[in-house]
Enzyme design. Structure first.
Site, PDB file in Angstrom:
ATOM      1  N   GLN A   1      -9.233  -4.147   7.325  1.00  0.00           N
ATOM      2  CA  GLN A   1      -8.421  -3.667   8.450  1.00  0.00           C
ATOM      3  C   GLN A   1      -9.056  -2.446   9.126  1.00  0.00           C
ATOM      4  O   GLN A   1      -8.364  -1.671   9.787  1.00  0.00           O
ATOM      5  CB  GLN A   1      -7.011  -3.338   7.974  1.00  0.00           C
ATOM      6  CG  GLN A   1      -6.245  -4.552   7.464  1.00  0.00           C
ATOM      7  CD  GLN A   1      -4.807  -4.228   7.124  1.00  0.00           C
ATOM      8  OE1 GLN A   1      -3.957  -4.032   7.994  1.00  0.00           O
ATOM      9  NE2 GLN A   1      -4.518  -4.154   5.833  1.00  0.00           N
TER      10      GLN A   1
ATOM     11  N   ARG B   1      -0.036  -9.771  10.695  1.00  0.00           N
ATOM     12  CA  ARG B   1       1.200  -9.139  11.163  1.00  0.00           C
ATOM     13  C   ARG B   1       2.371 -10.105  11.036  1.00  0.00           C
ATOM     14  O   ARG B   1       3.526  -9.691  11.071  1.00  0.00           O
ATOM     15  CB  ARG B   1       1.096  -8.707  12.633  1.00  0.00           C
ATOM     16  CG  ARG B   1       0.030  -7.688  13.000  1.00  0.00           C
ATOM     17  CD  ARG B   1       0.019  -6.486  12.111  1.00  0.00           C
ATOM     18  NE  ARG B   1      -0.935  -6.663  11.014  1.00  0.00           N
ATOM     19  CZ  ARG B   1      -0.951  -5.934   9.906  1.00  0.00           C
ATOM     20  NH1 ARG B   1      -0.049  -5.004   9.723  1.00  0.00           N
ATOM     21  NH2 ARG B   1      -1.853  -6.143   8.970  1.00  0.00           N
TER      22      ARG B   1
ATOM     23  N   ASP C   1      -4.357   8.117   2.611  1.00  0.00           N
ATOM     24  CA  ASP C   1      -3.919   6.809   3.093  1.00  0.00           C
ATOM     25  C   ASP C   1      -4.907   6.292   4.136  1.00  0.00           C
ATOM     26  O   ASP C   1      -5.607   7.082   4.785  1.00  0.00           O
ATOM     27  CB  ASP C   1      -2.527   6.957   3.716  1.00  0.00           C
ATOM     28  CG  ASP C   1      -1.866   5.627   4.021  1.00  0.00           C
ATOM     29  OD1 ASP C   1      -2.336   4.589   3.500  1.00  0.00           O
ATOM     30  OD2 ASP C   1      -0.868   5.623   4.768  1.00  0.00           O
ATOM     31  N   GLU C   2      -4.987   4.974   4.300  1.00  0.00           N
ATOM     32  CA  GLU C   2      -5.843   4.339   5.323  1.00  0.00           C
ATOM     33  C   GLU C   2      -7.278   4.881   5.254  1.00  0.00           C
ATOM     34  O   GLU C   2      -7.863   5.282   6.265  1.00  0.00           O
ATOM     35  CB  GLU C   2      -5.259   4.564   6.730  1.00  0.00           C
ATOM     36  CG  GLU C   2      -3.830   4.105   6.909  1.00  0.00           C
ATOM     37  CD  GLU C   2      -3.690   2.595   7.002  1.00  0.00           C
ATOM     38  OE1 GLU C   2      -4.696   1.889   6.776  1.00  0.00           O
ATOM     39  OE2 GLU C   2      -2.578   2.120   7.278  1.00  0.00           O
TER      40      GLU C   2
ATOM     41  N   LYS D   1       0.822  -1.209   0.000  1.00  0.00           N
ATOM     42  CA  LYS D   1       0.000   0.000   0.000  1.00  0.00           C
ATOM     43  C   LYS D   1       0.860   1.265   0.000  1.00  0.00           C
ATOM     44  O   LYS D   1       0.659   2.174  -0.814  1.00  0.00           O
ATOM     45  CB  LYS D   1      -0.913  -0.006   1.228  1.00  0.00           C
ATOM     46  CG  LYS D   1      -1.612   1.314   1.507  1.00  0.00           C
ATOM     47  CD  LYS D   1      -2.475   1.223   2.747  1.00  0.00           C
ATOM     48  CE  LYS D   1      -1.667   1.010   4.004  1.00  0.00           C
ATOM     49  NZ  LYS D   1      -0.822   2.190   4.348  1.00  0.00           N
ATOM     50  N   THR D   2       1.828   1.327   0.908  1.00  0.00           N
ATOM     51  CA  THR D   2       2.668   2.524   1.021  1.00  0.00           C
ATOM     52  C   THR D   2       3.503   2.716  -0.235  1.00  0.00           C
ATOM     53  O   THR D   2       3.715   3.843  -0.702  1.00  0.00           O
ATOM     54  CB  THR D   2       3.582   2.414   2.258  1.00  0.00           C
ATOM     55  OG1 THR D   2       2.777   2.185   3.416  1.00  0.00           O
ATOM     56  CG2 THR D   2       4.388   3.681   2.453  1.00  0.00           C
TER      57      THR D   2
END
Length: 760
Positions: free
Chosen positions: A255, A607, A224-225, A39-40
């Protein structure tokens, strides 16, 4: 399609879908980026690509949710374009809005030098508001008021608008407090965090010139997010992009775990309705976890209905199988995991920093802290403080220390007005002066002094405190156990009532921490039957002074699932997968919240890079009792072919148990409901209109799993107050309180879980 800037993309490692998302520039975009799918990388590549194509950095508005993420994003962009980024609007929503307001706040009647209040400043201001309105802050919680005010602001509802919708006494009182709070903020040239967002939206909506200027200022809005945005943040995105609709939103609905603080998953799921002609991209190739971990995570999340369809995959192979371990109790769970960590780190191939123990609530950290200390394994408590350093634990310990040492003035100063008894600084000064005259400690002075002599304003509060300690000392003299004394402290002082009345997520967490302290005392008493409270306090004071570890790379990470979002670890221990923990007992009756709880499991599982170890226990200490637990419903929905069963409980394995659990659980539930109904029908107590029979924490023994229920009109017996009848019930589950009219004519409100009623 080829661009003259193809060279910059050639320097970026992007897969086909990522590259297409970066190169698309024909309207709004929504990128569903699953966990570990880059994503980043895509977001920073998009910014670098836009700048390299000629878009001025000052015409980009890039919002994220942490300052750390914003810094990392800027650094990556600068590496990609090989030059500094000047003038770009990149940061958190709050920092970007503060930047805008420093320029434009004159339109709102503020000076550019306005102050931003933090939580403690807000709490202090609300107390002043309550004092101004002559409202007792013991009856109205400042924190509860701030939570309600924050809800208004997250929906961009100003006091005047809230007043029009207010109903009932509490609603009208709330908007009055809200209005006065906003007025005092303005008088002091201050804004709180929520104001930064709400004032920006109001400014853009109410001032056409400013709105036009900023709509023309930014050519691209990147977020973002996006799954974590709330109502006011959604409005900001729409206002900034209303001329061109060039919005690049990146997020993962699977998420979305912050609904309790205002995040709206609907923002990402309904993105296409807000921005027509949206182009959707799905990033599903995972670069973090093994195939086995992804199979487990995909199976865990698939039961959620309110989600976009997607499935993570990897070409890196299956790796180690996911393990689901079953333990006898939470102490065995912590000890075996500590032993496993020690074994894996011994060879030097794995560092402590590569390992995370993830849990649902902060209270669960205690047993792991103790197990890791015992094995001399360094650990880092991420996103929190050590268990015994938490404010509510220190408060409880202060009460207990005063029972052992009445000369402990530091402990007395900590709790003399906690919970609030109307004893302010002046009242403390009166008692302190009296203690100096008598040359005695504060508590001793209080116990030997008539509260009347301390002044009319503070006599009631000091009389209450004096009664509490006299009763506690009498109880201690009768040989009460340490955890029994703590229960008396919580009951007589009103500490639990204070937290319960707040009705906030933070207060619920603090209650859980106190329950864990009761557990610690109960376990310690059983392990040390010949020792008393003083020995326990001495041991805890030594534990609390353990040195902090300098080498954090060698420290095991302990954190909640909420804290773990955005992080990754070689090895993850996902613990406490039981009904009542994950999902939380507070959310069992709300399917929307159950889906968020399931997303927490998904976040925890993803994670892990190489090894994922999940665990649940047959029994867990709660309220000083070892109570039976059942595996999380989320585990029971995952095919047992996706994990290896590791049974350390001494009973048959969970995978075997799962094959027959669904029919067994249905039968068990039906039988239990029938038993409860028979009890109600046999009762000779006249029926009264109640919400429904509500059960407190179930009581278990070795041979029985009968559920204890309380209902209005029921007769109970308390070991101190005698026989009485329940006349009202408030709250549910572990927060339930019962008001009992005892035979001596006294009426007492008690926390059901701490009352320890005897069968009558």
């Amino acid at each position: 399609m080829t661009f003259k800037t193809a060279g910059i993309l050639s320097r970026m490692v992007l897969n086909d879908v990522q590259r297409k998302a970066v190169e698309y520039d024909n309207g709004p975009q929504l990128v569903f980026a699953g966990a570990g799918t880059g994503k980043t990388r895509v977001l920073t590549a998009k910014i670098a690509w836009l700048i390299d194509r000629g878009c001025a950095p000052s015409r980009l508005f890039a919002a994220t949710f942490t300052n750390k993420a914003a810094r990392e994003m800027r650094e990556r962009v600068e590496r990609f374009i090989e030059r500094p980024v000047e003038g770009m609007w990149i940061g958190t929503f709050h920092s970007l809005c503060a930047r805008l307001l420093r320029i434009e706040c004159g339109h709102l009647g503020f000076q550019p030098s306005f102050t931003i209040y933090d939580t403690s400043d807000q709490t202090m201001l609300v107390r002043k508001v309550l004092q101004h309105l002559e409202i007792d802050d013991r009856s109205v919680s400042p924190k509860q008021m701030l939570a309600k005010i924050s809800h208004f602001k997250n929906q961009c509802i100003k006091p005047d608008e809230a007043k029009e919708k207010a109903t009932g006494f509490f609603g009208q009182q709330l908007v009055e407090i809200y209005g006065r709070y906003q007025l005092m903020l303005r008088e002091q040239q201050a804004m709180d965090f929520d104001d930064l967002l709400m004032h920006t939206v109001c400014l853009l909506k109410e001032n056409k010139d400013v709105a036009e200027r900023y709509a023309a200022k930014f050519d691209h809005i990147l977020v973002d997010e996006y799954q974590d945005t709330n109502g006011v943040q959604m409005q900001l995105v729409k206002l900034f992009s209303r001329k061109h609709h060039r919005v690049f939103a990146v997020g993962d609905d699977d998420q979305s775990i912050y609904g309790w603080r205002g995040a709206q998953i609907e923002n990402i799921l309904s993105f296409e309705s807000h921005f027509p002609e949206t182009k959707v991209f799905k990033l599903e190739q995972n670069y973090r976890s093994t195939g086995a971990i992804l199979n487990f995570a995909n199976a865990a999340i698939k039961d959620n209905t309110n989600r976009a369809e997607k499935e993570l995959w990897t070409d890196s192979g299956d790796g180690f199988p996911v393990t689901v371990s079953r333990y006898r109790d939470d102490r065995q769970e912590a000890q075996v995991i500590a032993d496993t960590i020690r074994s894996r780190c011994r060879g030097g191939k794995l560092r402590g920093g590569d390992i995370a123990v993830l849990y649902r609530t902060n209270a669960q950290s205690r047993v792991f802290e103790e197990a890791l200390r015992k094995e001399q394994i360094p650990y880092l408590l991420v996103g929190g403080i050590s268990f015994y350093d938490r404010a509510e634990i220190k408060d409880c310990m202060a009460y207990l220390r005063l029972l052992v040492n009445p000369c402990d003035n530091v402990s007395f100063e900590r709790i003399y007005n906690v919970p609030a008894r109307g004893l302010g600084e002046k009242a403390f000064g009166v008692l302190n002066e009296q203690a100096r005259k008598l040359h005695k400690p504060l508590l001793v002075t209080l116990l030997e002094t008539d509260p009347e002599s301390l002044g009319s304003r503070c006599k009631k509060g000091y009389a209450e405190l004096k009664d509490v300690f006299q009763l506690l000392r009498d109880t201690a003299a009768q040989g009460e156990t340490p955890h029994g004394l703590l229960n008396e402290v919580l009951q007589l002082s009103g500490y639990i009532d204070m937290l319960t009345d707040l009705q906030t997520e933070e207060a619920a967490g603090r209650i859980e921490n106190i329950n864990e302290l009761v557990n610690a005392l109960s376990i310690w008493s059983k392990d040390n039957p010949d020792k008393g409270l003083a020995s326990f306090l001495e041991e805890i004071s030594l534990v609390s002074d353990v040195d902090k570890w300098d080498q954090k790379e060698d420290a095991v990470n302990l954190m909640t699932l909420h804290c773990a979002k955005g992080l990754e670890f070689d090895t993850v221990f996902l613990v406490g997968l039981e009904e009542g923990l994950l999902p939380s007992r507070q959310n069992l009756d709300d399917e929307t919240k159950i889906e968020e709880e399931r997303r927490l499991l998904y976040v925890g599982a993803t994670r892990a890079c190489k090894t994922l170890n999940c665990s649940h226990v047959d029994r867990r200490y709660r309220f000083g009792e070892l109570l039976a637990q059942s595996p999380s419903r989320f585990l029971q929905s995952i095919p047992f072919t996706f994990y290896t069963d590791d049974d350390q409980s001494g009973n048959f394995g969970f995978a075997q148990q799962q094959q027959q659990s669904q029919s067994f659980q249905r039968k068990k539930f039906t039988q239990r409901r029938a038993v409860s109904q028979q009890r109600l029908e046999r009762s000779d107590i006249p029926s009264q209109p109640v919400r429904k029979p509500v059960r407190t924490q179930p009581e278990y023994d070795e041979f029985s799993q009968d559920v204890v229920e309380y209902r209005m009109g029921q007769y109970v017996r308390h070991k101190k107050y005698g026989r009485g009848r329940i006349v009202s019930i408030s709250g549910f589950g572990t927060d339930m309180k019962v008001t009992v009219l005892f035979n001596d004519g006294t009426r007492r409100k008690l926390m059901a879980k701490f009352a320890n009623f005897e069968r009558d």
